[in-house]
Design a protein around this motif. Structure first.
Motif, PDB file in Angstrom:
ATOM      1  N   ASP A 163     -37.664  32.393   7.828  1.00  0.00           N
ATOM      2  CA  ASP A 163     -37.209  31.272   7.019  1.00  0.00           C
ATOM      3  C   ASP A 163     -37.836  31.438   5.634  1.00  0.00           C
ATOM      4  N   ALA A 164     -37.016  31.789   4.652  1.00  0.00           N
ATOM      5  CA  ALA A 164     -37.504  32.030   3.292  1.00  0.00           C
ATOM      6  C   ALA A 164     -36.953  30.985   2.328  1.00  0.00           C
ATOM      7  N   THR A 165     -36.860  29.754   2.805  1.00  0.00           N
ATOM      8  CA  THR A 165     -36.184  28.700   2.048  1.00  0.00           C
ATOM      9  C   THR A 165     -36.772  28.488   0.662  1.00  0.00           C
ATOM     10  N   SER A 166     -38.085  28.524   0.511  1.00  0.00           N
ATOM     11  CA  SER A 166     -38.651  28.267  -0.819  1.00  0.00           C
ATOM     12  C   SER A 166     -39.174  29.531  -1.487  1.00  0.00           C
ATOM     13  N   SER A 167     -38.615  30.693  -1.113  1.00  0.00           N
ATOM     14  CA  SER A 167     -39.001  31.937  -1.787  1.00  0.00           C
ATOM     15  C   SER A 167     -37.815  32.851  -2.082  1.00  0.00           C
ATOM     16  N   MET A 168     -36.780  32.842  -1.257  1.00  0.00           N
ATOM     17  CA  MET A 168     -35.611  33.674  -1.524  1.00  0.00           C
ATOM     18  C   MET A 168     -34.959  33.255  -2.840  1.00  0.00           C
ATOM     19  N   ALA A 169     -34.617  34.246  -3.660  1.00  0.00           N
ATOM     20  CA  ALA A 169     -34.074  34.085  -5.010  1.00  0.00           C
ATOM     21  C   ALA A 169     -35.161  33.782  -6.033  1.00  0.00           C
ATOM     22  N   GLY A 170     -36.412  33.753  -5.573  1.00  0.00           N
ATOM     23  CA  GLY A 170     -37.534  33.605  -6.487  1.00  0.00           C
ATOM     24  C   GLY A 170     -38.457  34.802  -6.430  1.00  0.00           C
ATOM     25  N   LEU A 171     -38.603  35.390  -5.239  1.00  0.00           N
ATOM     26  CA  LEU A 171     -39.493  36.530  -5.039  1.00  0.00           C
ATOM     27  C   LEU A 171     -38.717  37.729  -4.520  1.00  0.00           C
ATOM     28  N   LEU A 173     -38.316  39.945  -2.010  1.00  0.00           N
ATOM     29  CA  LEU A 173     -38.687  40.057  -0.607  1.00  0.00           C
ATOM     30  C   LEU A 173     -38.362  41.447  -0.066  1.00  0.00           C
ATOM     31  N   LYS A 174     -39.208  41.921   0.839  1.00  0.00           N
ATOM     32  CA  LYS A 174     -38.984  43.211   1.491  1.00  0.00           C
ATOM     33  C   LYS A 174     -38.074  42.988   2.693  1.00  0.00           C
ATOM     34  N   ILE A 175     -36.792  42.831   2.405  1.00  0.00           N
ATOM     35  CA  ILE A 175     -35.817  42.434   3.405  1.00  0.00           C
ATOM     36  C   ILE A 175     -35.792  43.393   4.598  1.00  0.00           C
ATOM     37  N   ILE A 176     -35.985  44.663   4.339  1.00  0.00           N
ATOM     38  CA  ILE A 176     -35.872  45.672   5.386  1.00  0.00           C
ATOM     39  C   ILE A 176     -36.933  45.507   6.479  1.00  0.00           C
ATOM     40  N   LYS A 177     -37.982  44.735   6.217  1.00  0.00           N
ATOM     41  CA  LYS A 177     -39.074  44.571   7.181  1.00  0.00           C
ATOM     42  C   LYS A 177     -38.828  43.458   8.188  1.00  0.00           C
ATOM     43  N   ALA A 178     -37.654  42.837   8.150  1.00  0.00           N
ATOM     44  CA  ALA A 178     -37.287  41.843   9.165  1.00  0.00           C
ATOM     45  C   ALA A 178     -35.771  41.901   9.341  1.00  0.00           C
ATOM     46  N   ASP A 179     -35.298  41.338  10.435  1.00  0.00           N
ATOM     47  CA  ASP A 179     -33.877  41.436  10.774  1.00  0.00           C
ATOM     48  C   ASP A 179     -33.037  40.305  10.213  1.00  0.00           C
ATOM     49  N   ILE A 180     -33.638  39.143  10.035  1.00  0.00           N
ATOM     50  CA  ILE A 180     -32.889  37.987   9.526  1.00  0.00           C
ATOM     51  C   ILE A 180     -33.731  37.279   8.479  1.00  0.00           C
ATOM     52  N   TRP A 181     -33.123  36.973   7.344  1.00  0.00           N
ATOM     53  CA  TRP A 181     -33.744  36.163   6.298  1.00  0.00           C
ATOM     54  C   TRP A 181     -32.738  35.078   5.918  1.00  0.00           C
ATOM     55  N   PHE A 182     -33.216  33.866   5.695  1.00  0.00           N
ATOM     56  CA  PHE A 182     -32.292  32.807   5.301  1.00  0.00           C
ATOM     57  C   PHE A 182     -32.986  31.787   4.416  1.00  0.00           C
ATOM     58  N   ALA A 183     -32.178  31.073   3.639  1.00  0.00           N
ATOM     59  CA  ALA A 183     -32.723  30.066   2.726  1.00  0.00           C
ATOM     60  C   ALA A 183     -31.648  29.089   2.307  1.00  0.00           C
ATOM     61  N   SER A 184     -32.027  27.829   2.171  1.00  0.00           N
ATOM     62  CA  SER A 184     -31.165  26.841   1.535  1.00  0.00           C
ATOM     63  C   SER A 184     -31.220  27.059   0.024  1.00  0.00           C
ATOM     64  N   VAL A 185     -30.191  26.591  -0.688  1.00  0.00           N
ATOM     65  CA  VAL A 185     -30.082  26.919  -2.113  1.00  0.00           C
ATOM     66  C   VAL A 185     -30.695  25.884  -3.052  1.00  0.00           C
ATOM     67  N   GLN A 186     -31.265  24.798  -2.510  1.00  0.00           N
ATOM     68  CA  GLN A 186     -31.745  23.725  -3.381  1.00  0.00           C
ATOM     69  C   GLN A 186     -33.164  23.956  -3.888  1.00  0.00           C
ATOM     70  N   LYS A 187     -33.673  25.160  -3.738  1.00  0.00           N
ATOM     71  CA  LYS A 187     -35.020  25.470  -4.225  1.00  0.00           C
ATOM     72  C   LYS A 187     -34.940  26.599  -5.250  1.00  0.00           C
ATOM     73  N   CYS A 188     -35.275  27.824  -4.880  1.00  0.00           N
ATOM     74  CA  CYS A 188     -35.299  28.911  -5.861  1.00  0.00           C
ATOM     75  C   CYS A 188     -33.924  29.311  -6.379  1.00  0.00           C
ATOM     76  N   PHE A 189     -32.868  29.009  -5.637  1.00  0.00           N
ATOM     77  CA  PHE A 189     -31.527  29.319  -6.128  1.00  0.00           C
ATOM     78  C   PHE A 189     -31.116  28.394  -7.277  1.00  0.00           C
ATOM     79  N   GLY A 190     -31.771  27.236  -7.387  1.00  0.00           N
ATOM     80  CA  GLY A 190     -31.470  26.317  -8.483  1.00  0.00           C
ATOM     81  C   GLY A 190     -30.102  25.685  -8.411  1.00  0.00           C
ATOM     82  N   LEU A 191     -29.633  25.395  -7.169  1.00  0.00           N
ATOM     83  CA  LEU A 191     -28.311  24.820  -6.962  1.00  0.00           C
ATOM     84  C   LEU A 191     -28.409  23.520  -6.168  1.00  0.00           C
TER      85      LEU A 191
END
Length: 353
Positions: A163-171, A173-191
């Protein structure tokens, strides 16, 4: 109003223009099975992978929220057990929710000033999915890249969901080191809230196909089958997907954003570390979040700071969970510009003058 609330947080000011454009382009009434939506969906999937440094063989999905992702992953990737590693309220809630679907789900709690204790974990051999929160919004902690790498290396045969809700689109991330990453857009996505992005590895999709769970509208296999044609299982949040497309097209690549947020986080921690009446909630620098700062003080002082800030048209975040009344939180998200943080600093300097 300057908004430093850690979600829903400030949206990019360009969103106002994007919304008018969406209306003028007919996006708001476009059929989600039609070619206009399919072309938009294809474009935004490509942008997500390029801009956020997501491997090309990962699959992108749209959901309504990160909380919905919790449900999707438990129902579609497990048959009896997941294991949850957490040090804050949102990671713990994920575990509690998983137990409602899979009563055998395990939980491993650790202290907020402690790095994830990978070497001390005793995750059961029959665990199908390991879950953790990368950036714990409730207390301002973050799991380091080295901890994620160690977890990946130790449990190489088990799927890992983040769960990368408050870091995805801000940091970056080393996506390849896990199988699933997800985030809501109301934080680092700025939406605006109401949309989440989920990235799944080929291994995760293979596992979903093995289980073949298709009893829900948001079953992962069904989502995968629809997204082969860049469609969704349900009528999606078309407006927010359009806003996501436009936002990604106008933003720098994630490495640039990460450098900026990391430098600004260090500056903010140095600034807030000078005050005597309150302190940084997370004492261990190694595990401090770069995107959510948490500060601790007496209940009276926290309440007074928040009230005075609102009087000066500044919104800072409430505390959460265990620290609800004795802490406040400050978002360090990309949509918030440096000049706004300078205004925030002036408020605190004036407060103590």
């Amino acid at each position: 109003m300057l908004n430093f609330y850690p979600g829903p947080s400030k949206v990019y000011p360009e969103v106002r223009t994007y919304m008018v454009d969406a209306y003028d382009e007919g996006i708001l009434c476009a059929p989600h099975r039609g070619e206009q939506f399919v072309q938009m969906s294809r474009a935004v999937v490509g942008s997500i992978k390029r801009r956020l440094n997501i491997p090309q063989d990962y699959y992108i999905f749209f959901t309504s929220s990160a909380t919905e992702c919790w449900e999707i992953l438990i129902q579609s990737l497990t048959t009896h057990k997941s294991s949850h590693i957490y040090n804050g309220a949102f990671g713990e809630k994920w575990h509690q929710y998983a137990r409602k679907l899979r009563p055998q789900a395990e939980g491993f709690a650790f202290d907020l000033n402690q790095p994830m204790p990978v070497s001390e974990l005793n995750i059961s051999a029959d665990t199908e999915l390991i879950c953790f929160t990368h950036n714990e919004t409730s207390n301002g902690t973050q799991v380091s890249p080295s901890s994620i790498l160690n977890l990946h290396n130790r449990y190489r045969d088990t799927l890992i969901a983040v769960d990368a809700t408050s870091s995805m689109a801000g940091l970056n991330l080393k996506i390849i080191k896990a199988d699933i990453w997800f985030a809501s857009v109301q934080k680092c996505f700025g939406l605006p809230a109401g949309l989440a992005v989920m990235a799944c590895s080929p291994r995760a999709i293979f596992r979903a196909k093995q289980i073949a769970e298709k009893s829900h509208y948001n079953s992962l296999v069904s989502m995968y089958e629809k997204m082969l044609n860049y469609q969704t299982t349900h009528t999606p949040n078309v407006l927010n997907i359009y806003l996501l497309k436009r936002m990604l097209e106008d933003r720098p690549f994630i490495k640039t954003i990460d450098l900026h947020l990391s430098d600004r986080a260090q500056d903010l921690y140095t600034f807030f570390g000078q005050f005597q009446d309150f302190k940084l909630l997370v004492e261990n620098e190694e595990v401090r979040s770069k995107t959510v700062l948490a500060l601790q003080a007496s209940e009276r002082l926290v309440d007074d700071i928040r009230k005075r800030a609102l009087h000066h048209h500044i919104r800072i975040g409430n505390g959460y969970g265990t620290w609800a009344r004795t802490s406040f939180r400050i978002a360090n998200f990309p949509a918030i510009v440096d000049e706004e943080y300078e205004e925030l600093k002036r408020f605190f300097l004036h407060y103590y003058s």
